[in-house]
Design an enzyme around this catalytic site. Structure first.
Site, PDB file in Angstrom:
ATOM      1  N   ASN A  41      18.611 -19.440   9.330  1.00 24.94           N
ATOM      2  CA  ASN A  41      17.857 -18.407   8.882  1.00 24.94           C
ATOM      3  C   ASN A  41      16.779 -18.731   8.138  1.00 24.94           C
ATOM      4  O   ASN A  41      15.887 -17.930   8.177  1.00 24.94           O
ATOM      5  CB  ASN A  41      18.982 -17.331   7.845  1.00 24.94           C
ATOM      6  CG  ASN A  41      19.509 -17.999   7.038  1.00 24.94           C
ATOM      7  OD1 ASN A  41      20.229 -19.044   7.087  1.00 24.94           O
ATOM      8  ND2 ASN A  41      19.173 -17.500   5.702  1.00 24.94           N
ATOM      9  N   THR A  97      28.054 -10.201   6.842  1.00 21.01           N
ATOM     10  CA  THR A  97      28.685 -10.850   5.675  1.00 21.01           C
ATOM     11  C   THR A  97      30.178 -10.389   5.754  1.00 21.01           C
ATOM     12  O   THR A  97      30.988 -11.221   5.604  1.00 21.01           O
ATOM     13  CB  THR A  97      28.033 -10.408   4.187  1.00 21.01           C
ATOM     14  OG1 THR A  97      26.572 -11.196   4.140  1.00 21.01           O
ATOM     15  CG2 THR A  97      28.856 -11.024   3.143  1.00 21.01           C
ATOM     16  N   GLN A 119      20.791 -14.439  13.556  1.00 17.97           N
ATOM     17  CA  GLN A 119      19.470 -14.695  13.725  1.00 17.97           C
ATOM     18  C   GLN A 119      19.346 -15.034  15.180  1.00 17.97           C
ATOM     19  O   GLN A 119      18.092 -14.930  15.564  1.00 17.97           O
ATOM     20  CB  GLN A 119      18.835 -15.888  12.973  1.00 17.97           C
ATOM     21  CG  GLN A 119      19.102 -15.799  11.413  1.00 17.97           C
ATOM     22  CD  GLN A 119      17.856 -14.698  11.041  1.00 17.97           C
ATOM     23  OE1 GLN A 119      16.865 -14.435  11.598  1.00 17.97           O
ATOM     24  NE2 GLN A 119      18.299 -14.097   9.782  1.00 17.97           N
ATOM     25  N   CYS A 174      18.563 -13.677   0.880  1.00 17.22           N
ATOM     26  CA  CYS A 174      20.094 -13.525   0.317  1.00 17.22           C
ATOM     27  C   CYS A 174      20.036 -14.249  -1.199  1.00 17.22           C
ATOM     28  O   CYS A 174      20.758 -14.160  -2.083  1.00 17.22           O
ATOM     29  CB  CYS A 174      21.118 -13.694   1.081  1.00 17.22           C
ATOM     30  SG  CYS A 174      21.001 -12.639   2.493  1.00 17.22           S
ATOM     31  N   HIS A 191      20.360  -4.929  11.169  1.00 16.07           N
ATOM     32  CA  HIS A 191      19.167  -4.805  10.762  1.00 16.07           C
ATOM     33  C   HIS A 191      18.208  -6.193  11.018  1.00 16.07           C
ATOM     34  O   HIS A 191      17.146  -6.280  10.388  1.00 16.07           O
ATOM     35  CB  HIS A 191      18.882  -4.541   9.065  1.00 16.07           C
ATOM     36  CG  HIS A 191      19.341  -5.618   8.478  1.00 16.07           C
ATOM     37  ND1 HIS A 191      18.535  -6.623   7.521  1.00 16.07           N
ATOM     38  CD2 HIS A 191      20.820  -6.177   8.024  1.00 16.07           C
ATOM     39  CE1 HIS A 191      19.101  -7.375   6.850  1.00 16.07           C
ATOM     40  NE2 HIS A 191      20.503  -7.264   6.955  1.00 16.07           N
TER      41      HIS A 191
END
Length: 369
Positions: free
Chosen positions: A150, A71, A178, A315, A197
């Protein structure tokens, strides 16, 4: 009770190899990578190795900037439009199904004097190229498109989108979060964002790849660390964890993909009564977004406590907003609320997918009956 984890789009387990690579830099090798003494130089050298490991999976002719998240990387990248405003380029176009990190940031620029357009997609989730071309003009500063969605796993034609953006003189930003480490990252974009992650690396670390001739202004001001663009002390452990995870993804990519395809084929067979959201052909197989009419997914998730899966983006799940991705496909609010997302990863087994399908289908049948 053990939980079957099928939410690998939200986050992935930390690879043991990445953890092992990180541990020394959390214990004895604790030097500040911006210090000039020997411990600092050792840490700085290890960060550069990690940078090279990430860069090895990205196009040449660019540089990798470590950030605290994808982000942050995306916000940093969109800052490139600031220097173009005075040149008469005040338009921004992003695909309507972009992650909120891109979509909401682009809309924020729309409230700062820029003209932001959300490019429509077809019912398969693929960008409508003719609509995009009709929008592009010498006033366009930037076009944004994610590599793998995503929520629905659809793979956008990023290379073609970038080529058309460049014809109008615009920059192209690709959210590759992704897709990085799983499929080839196209060479055409000017900026590429990624996250640790999502590739079995640690949380709290991302990166932005920037083509050498692109001017990205600092997002965080201070001591001028990280190439003068991202001030603040880097965490060698996090950088090294991301680098190790990227290296493992590159080494295991063929085997990982074969495994993911096997898991996906198993799931498609066991969820035959469900409808797939998004393209069946142009999608990453590790993402399965499906719906069953009449189902209350909130109740389903409550009933199936033994499986970790999602009703959409992690999110956005806490925002209360319905999925803008599924809405862009033309799904009704009722259809959106009957959709779930299953994400398969390196450490899942066929047996886990079979058991999860049994539990989910059993609960769905009970609810619908």
């Amino acid at each position: 009770m053990s939980i079957i984890y099928l939410d690998n789009q939200a986050t992935t387990p930390l690879a043991p190899e990445a953890l092992d690579a990180m541990l020394p830099w959390l214990k004895e090798n604790f030097g500040n990578p911006h210090s000039s003494h020997v411990m600092g130089r050792q840490a700085a050298a290890a960060v550069e190795v990690a940078r090279e490991q990430v860069a090895a999976m990205l196009p040449g002719g660019g540089r990798v900037i470590f950030t605290g998240s994808a982000t942050e990387a995306i916000n940093m990248a969109l800052g490139a439009v600031k220097s173009m405003f005075g040149q008469g380029r005040e338009k921004i176009a992003v695909v309507d199904t972009e992650h909120a990190a891109v979509r909401d940031t682009a809309l924020w620029y729309g409230r700062q004097g820029y003209e932001t357009t959300l490019l429509p997609v077809d019912p398969q989730g693929l960008v409508k190229m003719e609509d995009m071309e009709a929008y592009l003009s010498p006033k366009t500063a930037l076009v944004g498109a994610m590599l793998v969605n995503n929520e629905i796993g659809v793979i956008q034609p990023v290379g073609k989108i970038a080529e058309r953006a460049h014809r109008s003189g615009a920059l192209m930003l690709c959210d590759a979060v992704q897709g990085f480490g799983r499929i080839d990252v196209p060479e055409q974009p000017d900026m590429i964002a990624l996250s640790g992650h999502k590739i079995y690396g640690p949380k709290g670390i991302g990166a932005l790849w920037v083509r050498d001739d692109i001017d990205v202004p600092p997002l965080i001001h201070g001591g001028g660390q990280e190439q003068g663009i991202r001030s603040g002390t880097l965490s060698p452990a996090l950088c090294i964890g991301l680098g190790a995870a990227a290296k493992i993804c590159e080494e295991r990519r063929v085997a990982d993909m074969a495994h993911i395809i096997t898991l996906a084929e198993t799931a498609h067979r066991l969820f035959g009564d469900w409808t797939v959201n998004g393209s069946l052909d142009q999608r990453y197989p590790g993402n399965l977004n499906i719906r069953r009419d009449g189902l209350d997914v909130g109740r389903l998730m409550s009933d199936v406590r033994g499986v970790a899966f999602s009703a959409g983006s992690a999110c956005a799940s806490g925002s209360g907003r319905p999925s803008h991705v599924l809405a862009a496909l033309g799904l009704t609010p009722v259809q959106i609320k009957s959709s779930i997302r299953l994400g398969f990863g390196r450490y899942n087994s066929v047996e886990e997918v079979e058991q999860a399908a049994h539990l989910i289908n059993e609960a769905a049948e009970k609810q619908l009956s």
